[in-house]
Design a protein around this motif. Structure first.
Motif, PDB file in Angstrom:
ATOM      1  N   LYS A 204      18.888 -29.180 -19.035  1.00 54.32           N
ATOM      2  CA  LYS A 204      18.639 -28.523 -20.322  1.00 54.32           C
ATOM      3  C   LYS A 204      19.949 -27.997 -20.914  1.00 54.32           C
ATOM      4  O   LYS A 204      20.219 -28.157 -22.118  1.00 54.32           O
ATOM      5  N   GLU A 205      20.771 -27.388 -20.047  1.00 58.21           N
ATOM      6  CA  GLU A 205      22.055 -26.866 -20.499  1.00 58.21           C
ATOM      7  C   GLU A 205      23.046 -27.994 -20.763  1.00 58.21           C
ATOM      8  O   GLU A 205      23.786 -27.970 -21.765  1.00 58.21           O
ATOM      9  N   TYR A 206      23.072 -28.984 -19.889  1.00 61.61           N
ATOM     10  CA  TYR A 206      24.019 -30.100 -20.015  1.00 61.61           C
ATOM     11  C   TYR A 206      23.790 -30.889 -21.299  1.00 61.61           C
ATOM     12  O   TYR A 206      24.744 -31.291 -21.975  1.00 61.61           O
ATOM     13  N   CYS A 207      22.525 -31.113 -21.654  1.00 57.60           N
ATOM     14  CA  CYS A 207      22.181 -31.882 -22.855  1.00 57.60           C
ATOM     15  C   CYS A 207      22.022 -31.006 -24.099  1.00 57.60           C
ATOM     16  O   CYS A 207      21.575 -31.509 -25.152  1.00 57.60           O
ATOM     17  N   LYS A 208      22.363 -29.710 -23.988  1.00 58.77           N
ATOM     18  CA  LYS A 208      22.289 -28.779 -25.120  1.00 58.77           C
ATOM     19  C   LYS A 208      20.934 -28.864 -25.819  1.00 58.77           C
ATOM     20  O   LYS A 208      20.830 -28.992 -27.036  1.00 58.77           O
ATOM     21  N   GLU A 209      19.915 -28.752 -24.987  1.00 59.87           N
ATOM     22  CA  GLU A 209      18.545 -28.926 -25.497  1.00 59.87           C
ATOM     23  C   GLU A 209      18.167 -27.885 -26.538  1.00 59.87           C
ATOM     24  O   GLU A 209      17.554 -28.223 -27.567  1.00 59.87           O
ATOM     25  N   ASP A 210      18.544 -26.635 -26.327  1.00 60.37           N
ATOM     26  CA  ASP A 210      18.183 -25.588 -27.290  1.00 60.37           C
ATOM     27  C   ASP A 210      18.842 -25.831 -28.640  1.00 60.37           C
ATOM     28  O   ASP A 210      18.242 -25.578 -29.702  1.00 60.37           O
ATOM     29  N   GLU A 211      20.058 -26.340 -28.600  1.00 59.59           N
ATOM     30  CA  GLU A 211      20.791 -26.592 -29.845  1.00 59.59           C
ATOM     31  C   GLU A 211      20.242 -27.807 -30.589  1.00 59.59           C
ATOM     32  O   GLU A 211      20.099 -27.792 -31.808  1.00 59.59           O
TER      33      GLU A 211
ATOM     34  N   ASN B 163      20.770 -40.377  -5.856  1.00 54.81           N
ATOM     35  CA  ASN B 163      21.259 -41.582  -5.181  1.00 54.81           C
ATOM     36  C   ASN B 163      22.585 -42.023  -5.792  1.00 54.81           C
ATOM     37  O   ASN B 163      23.082 -41.445  -6.769  1.00 54.81           O
ATOM     38  N   ALA B 164      23.164 -43.072  -5.230  1.00 58.93           N
ATOM     39  CA  ALA B 164      24.517 -43.503  -5.615  1.00 58.93           C
ATOM     40  C   ALA B 164      24.603 -43.946  -7.070  1.00 58.93           C
ATOM     41  O   ALA B 164      25.684 -43.896  -7.674  1.00 58.93           O
ATOM     42  N   LYS B 165      23.477 -44.368  -7.659  1.00 61.22           N
ATOM     43  CA  LYS B 165      23.488 -44.817  -9.044  1.00 61.22           C
ATOM     44  C   LYS B 165      23.755 -43.664 -10.020  1.00 61.22           C
ATOM     45  O   LYS B 165      24.056 -43.904 -11.187  1.00 61.22           O
ATOM     46  N   HIS B 166      23.621 -42.442  -9.534  1.00 65.93           N
ATOM     47  CA  HIS B 166      23.795 -41.280 -10.407  1.00 65.93           C
ATOM     48  C   HIS B 166      25.043 -40.483 -10.037  1.00 65.93           C
ATOM     49  O   HIS B 166      25.097 -39.264 -10.244  1.00 65.93           O
ATOM     50  N   GLU B 167      26.037 -41.170  -9.510  1.00 66.88           N
ATOM     51  CA  GLU B 167      27.273 -40.499  -9.105  1.00 66.88           C
ATOM     52  C   GLU B 167      27.929 -39.776 -10.290  1.00 66.88           C
ATOM     53  O   GLU B 167      28.411 -38.641 -10.153  1.00 66.88           O
ATOM     54  N   GLU B 168      27.938 -40.435 -11.446  1.00 66.96           N
ATOM     55  CA  GLU B 168      28.557 -39.824 -12.612  1.00 66.96           C
ATOM     56  C   GLU B 168      27.792 -38.572 -13.059  1.00 66.96           C
ATOM     57  O   GLU B 168      28.388 -37.541 -13.410  1.00 66.96           O
ATOM     58  N   LEU B 169      26.460 -38.648 -13.042  1.00 68.06           N
ATOM     59  CA  LEU B 169      25.661 -37.478 -13.392  1.00 68.06           C
ATOM     60  C   LEU B 169      25.903 -36.332 -12.413  1.00 68.06           C
ATOM     61  O   LEU B 169      25.890 -35.156 -12.796  1.00 68.06           O
ATOM     62  N   TRP B 170      26.093 -36.677 -11.125  1.00 66.46           N
ATOM     63  CA  TRP B 170      26.398 -35.647 -10.137  1.00 66.46           C
ATOM     64  C   TRP B 170      27.685 -34.923 -10.501  1.00 66.46           C
ATOM     65  O   TRP B 170      27.743 -33.689 -10.502  1.00 66.46           O
ATOM     66  N   ARG B 171      28.723 -35.689 -10.831  1.00 63.69           N
ATOM     67  CA  ARG B 171      30.011 -35.076 -11.157  1.00 63.69           C
ATOM     68  C   ARG B 171      29.935 -34.267 -12.454  1.00 63.69           C
ATOM     69  O   ARG B 171      30.603 -33.239 -12.590  1.00 63.69           O
ATOM     70  N   GLN B 172      29.121 -34.735 -13.390  1.00 66.56           N
ATOM     71  CA  GLN B 172      29.032 -34.073 -14.677  1.00 66.56           C
ATOM     72  C   GLN B 172      28.232 -32.771 -14.616  1.00 66.56           C
ATOM     73  O   GLN B 172      28.617 -31.767 -15.217  1.00 66.56           O
ATOM     74  N   CYS B 173      27.105 -32.805 -13.911  1.00 63.56           N
ATOM     75  CA  CYS B 173      26.258 -31.611 -13.972  1.00 63.56           C
ATOM     76  C   CYS B 173      25.364 -31.363 -12.765  1.00 63.56           C
ATOM     77  O   CYS B 173      25.079 -30.203 -12.441  1.00 63.56           O
ATOM     78  N   LEU B 174      24.893 -32.407 -12.083  1.00 64.79           N
ATOM     79  CA  LEU B 174      23.869 -32.195 -11.051  1.00 64.79           C
ATOM     80  C   LEU B 174      24.356 -31.359  -9.874  1.00 64.79           C
ATOM     81  O   LEU B 174      23.546 -30.735  -9.179  1.00 64.79           O
ATOM     82  N   TYR B 175      25.659 -31.335  -9.651  1.00 65.87           N
ATOM     83  CA  TYR B 175      26.184 -30.514  -8.559  1.00 65.87           C
ATOM     84  C   TYR B 175      25.840 -29.039  -8.767  1.00 65.87           C
ATOM     85  O   TYR B 175      25.762 -28.251  -7.823  1.00 65.87           O
ATOM     86  N   LYS B 176      25.626 -28.644 -10.031  1.00 68.46           N
ATOM     87  CA  LYS B 176      25.334 -27.254 -10.348  1.00 68.46           C
ATOM     88  C   LYS B 176      23.950 -26.815  -9.869  1.00 68.46           C
ATOM     89  O   LYS B 176      23.666 -25.618  -9.821  1.00 68.46           O
ATOM     90  N   VAL B 177      23.099 -27.779  -9.522  1.00 70.84           N
ATOM     91  CA  VAL B 177      21.767 -27.438  -9.014  1.00 70.84           C
ATOM     92  C   VAL B 177      21.878 -26.649  -7.718  1.00 70.84           C
ATOM     93  O   VAL B 177      21.029 -25.806  -7.418  1.00 70.84           O
TER      94      VAL B 177
END
Length: 376
Positions: A58-65, A119-133
């Motif tokens: 929600k924060e990464y995709c600026k959903e509120d905005e 999974n490995a297909k989402h490596e870029e998403l991990w680096r961008q935001c998912l690590y914050k989970v």
């Protein structure tokens, strides 16, 4: 009862109790309670995981905005498989005449959807935001690969308990440890609540009606040292042991966390290089494994680790074991105690010659005092 459960489904339980139908049904009832408790605990984790991922996205995709849910934004980074899952959830809600609301869609997405995000297909998403989970990204030791392994373990356990598969031979303590570890990495407070207050899996686990003494415990530093190099236990020929499934090592006042499965017992193995060569050329895979262990025994490393092998005209008795490893892997039956080594707090040695215990107890014991089913 046999017809109602079905002979095929009941067969595993009958084998476990030697064909006694009453005891098999009792074990079947326990299995259902165990599955239900595990499933409920995983359900609590699933709520935590999806809400944490939802907040990060929600924060990464600026959903509120932007005013558009992250899972409907083209720039979310989701792949075609993810988008198909979202479309499936919306279709499922439509068929059930439920509102196509944001929260309803989040709740309808399966555990598989959330677990596949790591999974490995989402490596870029991990680096961008998912690590914050996980602990708001402040834990440098958490990697996507670590999380992927944990969520896959939870997914496998979830599927197993959802179908009420046979759990007696399943490593429930390790499976539940992965559930709690994942929860703690997302929220330490939630993890503590889940483990201490919300889950009663340990109570149900301890009530298993069929607990066998299936583990041989042997003492000795040298035996433990050898095992770390070669998957064998060597002792005098014709030494009597009860027929056991596992072997454990008692060393330095602790039962080591590695609990290998006994693959085969060889008695009176000729202890010479000719026998090693003969076994290595065998068509039998277990013979070859033993042959390679003997070759190692005659190497300089083997002689050093074992402090020299005493001569024996009658050879040795050798228990061929599953190999030592850092964590439980594969389906070869090998166990790694989730709580680590089991210390012996009392005076005197817990094992002098050998001893028998239950793997069921070993998997949850904090000390040797917790080993209820233990005999000399």
């Amino acid at each position: 009862m046999e017809r109602g459960i079905s002979p095929i489904r009941l067969n595993e339980y009958l084998q476990e109790v030697g064909g006694d139908l009453n005891r098999a049904v009792e074990l079947y009832v326990w299995n259902s309670r165990m599955a239900a408790e595990c499933f409920a605990t995983i359900g609590h984790l699933e709520v935590l995981l999806r809400n944490a991922v939802d907040q990060v996205f929600k924060e990464y995709c600026k959903e509120d905005e932007r005013g558009i849910p992250w899972f409907l934004q083209l720039c979310s980074g989701l792949n075609d498989e993810d988008l198909a899952s979202i479309a499936g959830a919306r279709e499922q809600n439509a068929k059930a005449k439920r509102p196509d609301s944001r929260d309803r869609i989040i709740a309808t997405l399966t555990f598989g959807f959330w677990s596949h995000l790591f999974n490995a297909k989402h490596e870029e998403l991990w680096r961008q935001c998912l690590y914050k989970v996980f602990a708001q990204g402040i834990n440098p030791h958490v990697t996507r690969k670590t999380i992927a392994g944990l969520v896959e373990s939870v997914r496998i356990t979830r599927n197993r308990v959802a179908h009420q598969n046979f759990l007696k031979a399943f490593d429930i303590p390790k499976a539940m440890q992965d559930v709690f570890r994942l929860a703690y990495l997302i929220s330490p407070q939630y993890g503590e609540w889940l483990e201490r207050d919300a889950s009663r899996w340990r109570e149900v686990y301890d009530q298993c009606p069929q607990i066998d003494t299936d583990t041989l415990i042997v003492p000795g530093r040298v035996a433990w040292d050898i095992y770390q190099y070669q998957p064998i236990y060597v002792c005098k020929p014709e030494r009597f042991f009860r027929d056991m499934r596992y072997l454990a090592f008692y060393e330095n006042r602790s039962i080591r966390s590695q609990i290998p499965m006994i693959l085969r017992v060889f008695d009176q193995v000729p202890w010479n290089e000719e026998e090693a060569q003969r076994l290595c050329a065998s068509d039998d895979v277990m013979n070859r494994k033993l042959g390679h262990a003997l070759e190692w025994a005659f190497s300089s490393e083997g002689r050093e680790v074992a402090h020299g092998w005493a001569n024996s005209e009658n050879g040795y008795k050798v228990l061929l074991l599953t190999p030592c490893r850092g964590s439980k892997q594969g389906d070869d039956g090998h166990l790694v105690l989730p709580n680590g080594d089991i210390p012996h707090m009392r005076s005197g040695a817990y094992v002098q010659n050998h001893r028998y215990a239950s793997s069921h107890d070993l998997l949850v014991a904090r000390s040797t005092d917790d080993l209820r089913y233990s005999i000399n």
